[in-house]
Write a protein that holds these residues in place. Structure first.
Motif, PDB file in Angstrom:
ATOM      1  N   LEU A  88       3.467   4.956  -7.174  1.00  0.00           N
ATOM      2  CA  LEU A  88       2.454   5.985  -7.458  1.00  0.00           C
ATOM      3  C   LEU A  88       3.024   7.542  -7.110  1.00  0.00           C
ATOM      4  N   GLY A  89       4.211   7.520  -6.249  1.00  0.00           N
ATOM      5  CA  GLY A  89       4.626   8.924  -5.971  1.00  0.00           C
ATOM      6  C   GLY A  89       5.018   9.619  -6.972  1.00  0.00           C
ATOM      7  N   PRO A  90       5.973   8.998  -8.041  1.00  0.00           N
ATOM      8  CA  PRO A  90       6.478   9.724  -9.010  1.00  0.00           C
ATOM      9  C   PRO A  90       5.374  10.294  -9.927  1.00  0.00           C
ATOM     10  N   ILE A  91       4.271   9.323 -10.020  1.00  0.00           N
ATOM     11  CA  ILE A  91       3.075   9.561 -10.988  1.00  0.00           C
ATOM     12  C   ILE A  91       2.227  10.838 -10.505  1.00  0.00           C
ATOM     13  N   PHE A  92       2.191  10.760  -9.358  1.00  0.00           N
ATOM     14  CA  PHE A  92       1.251  11.908  -8.618  1.00  0.00           C
ATOM     15  C   PHE A  92       2.078  13.165  -8.635  1.00  0.00           C
ATOM     16  N   ARG A  93       3.476  13.150  -8.368  1.00  0.00           N
ATOM     17  CA  ARG A  93       4.397  14.212  -8.168  1.00  0.00           C
ATOM     18  C   ARG A  93       4.164  14.907  -9.620  1.00  0.00           C
ATOM     19  N   GLY A 117       1.008  13.991  -2.316  1.00  0.00           N
ATOM     20  CA  GLY A 117       0.379  12.817  -1.798  1.00  0.00           C
ATOM     21  C   GLY A 117      -0.536  11.949  -2.813  1.00  0.00           C
ATOM     22  N   SER A 118      -1.502  11.312  -1.842  1.00  0.00           N
ATOM     23  CA  SER A 118      -2.402  10.662  -2.884  1.00  0.00           C
ATOM     24  C   SER A 118      -3.433  11.688  -3.281  1.00  0.00           C
ATOM     25  N   PRO A 119      -4.040  11.560  -4.344  1.00  0.00           N
ATOM     26  CA  PRO A 119      -5.033  12.303  -4.778  1.00  0.00           C
ATOM     27  C   PRO A 119      -6.337  12.534  -3.697  1.00  0.00           C
ATOM     28  N   PHE A 120      -6.542  11.594  -2.985  1.00  0.00           N
ATOM     29  CA  PHE A 120      -7.668  11.679  -2.102  1.00  0.00           C
ATOM     30  C   PHE A 120      -7.133  12.685  -1.007  1.00  0.00           C
TER      31      PHE A 120
END
Lengths: 200, 200
Positions: A42-47, A53-56
């Protein structure tokens, strides 16, 4: 292939992916659906969304709620749960192993055990030691598997898979793909499996 | 007061709040739970998180998925649904009316009708015309009600309520409070109502 099937996309650092990983095999078996396990990062997608970090983690109140909700949901499902002392945990090595051996019969058990390390036993998962333990538990040749997971081909395969997931519309985890139909979140696992049945 | 009750916090611009608004009265009645309707404004809360719009708008793929999910969920509940041509819609005037008259017996019907304007009839809701229509439908003195909603006291009451919600841990909508226990999202409506029953 005509067997109904579902792609389960997850990150080993994602707590809601943990809930799905512990539940999906039994629910899929009941419905005669085959599960295709798809580790991603998920790191690259969130970046790409501009987050570190996490959307939370964008809202402290949302993160606090998330832990309450995870404890409640685990209790509802009768699953053990421990609030992890580190979040999100790096998941690179287990994700590479799950990529290298995604078609093996033991992949579901491997994934469930890695998630349990993180969210039941509260231990780091991105380490050779931790992965040796899981692979040994499954009676597998741990050193060979870990060496294979760390080859340039597999490192690239994981990057490619994450990019492919994003191309197919994924923005978080757990995500379920039934053909091109996307279902997001542990709360939609049953709906996604039902859609997989209807697809045949 | 010993009757089991639940606080339903919502923003008239929030599509998942719409799903809860259309469902909550019947589900609460079945369980003997009283619903306390709490209009709020998500704008200030999201701005405090550093966002300029809905969190769904942070990721285009997530926003695209949201519309698919809302259509699916509406179908599952047997509720009419129209993809709104504007999102998120400003909800200031209806939120002020819902604040001014939050204890009236017609508040649930009023709120459900405003949500339907937005998410079934695809019309603007932050207008005197739209609110006159809803209030007239309910046989209420529209002009008096709208004038009352626009007094400085009510404007401040809505700001105070939103701030209070944030102090109590709210970060999005729909949110349900059972005492201090927070439940977030339409997917948790039934759990929240069950918790309200257990509380007595």
């Amino acid at each position: 292939m005509n067997t109904p099937h579902i792609e389960f996309w997850f990150d080993f650092g994602s707590p809601y992916s943990h809930l799905s990983a512990q539940r999906i095999d039994a629910l899929a078996r009941e419905r005669g659906v085959r599960v295709i396990w798809r580790a991603m990062l998920l790191g690259p997608i969130f970046r790409n969304a501009g987050w570190s970090g996490s959307p939370f983690q964008q809202q402290p109140a949302k993160l606090a709620y998330m832990w309450t909700d995870l404890a409640r949901q685990s209790a509802k499902y009768g699953l053990p749960w421990t609030h992890p002392s580190a979040f999100p945990r790096s998941s690179l090595l287990p994700a590479r192993i799950a990529t290298a051996f995604c078609d093996e019969s033991w992949i579901g058990q491997f994934c469930a055990k890695v998630f349990a390390l993180n969210f039941v036993h509260d231990t780091e998962i991105d380490s050779v030691d931790a992965m040796q333990g899981v692979l040994h538990d499954l009676g597998l040749p741990a050193d060979t598997a870990i060496a294979r997971a760390q080859t340039p081909e597999i490192k690239q395969a994981l990057r490619d898979r994450t990019a492919l997931g994003e191309q197919r519309g994924l923005f978080g985890a757990p995500s379920f793909l039934v053909g091109d139909a996307l279902f997001w979140g542990n709360d939609r696992l049953e709906d996604a499996l039902d859609a997989a049945c209807d697809q045949t």
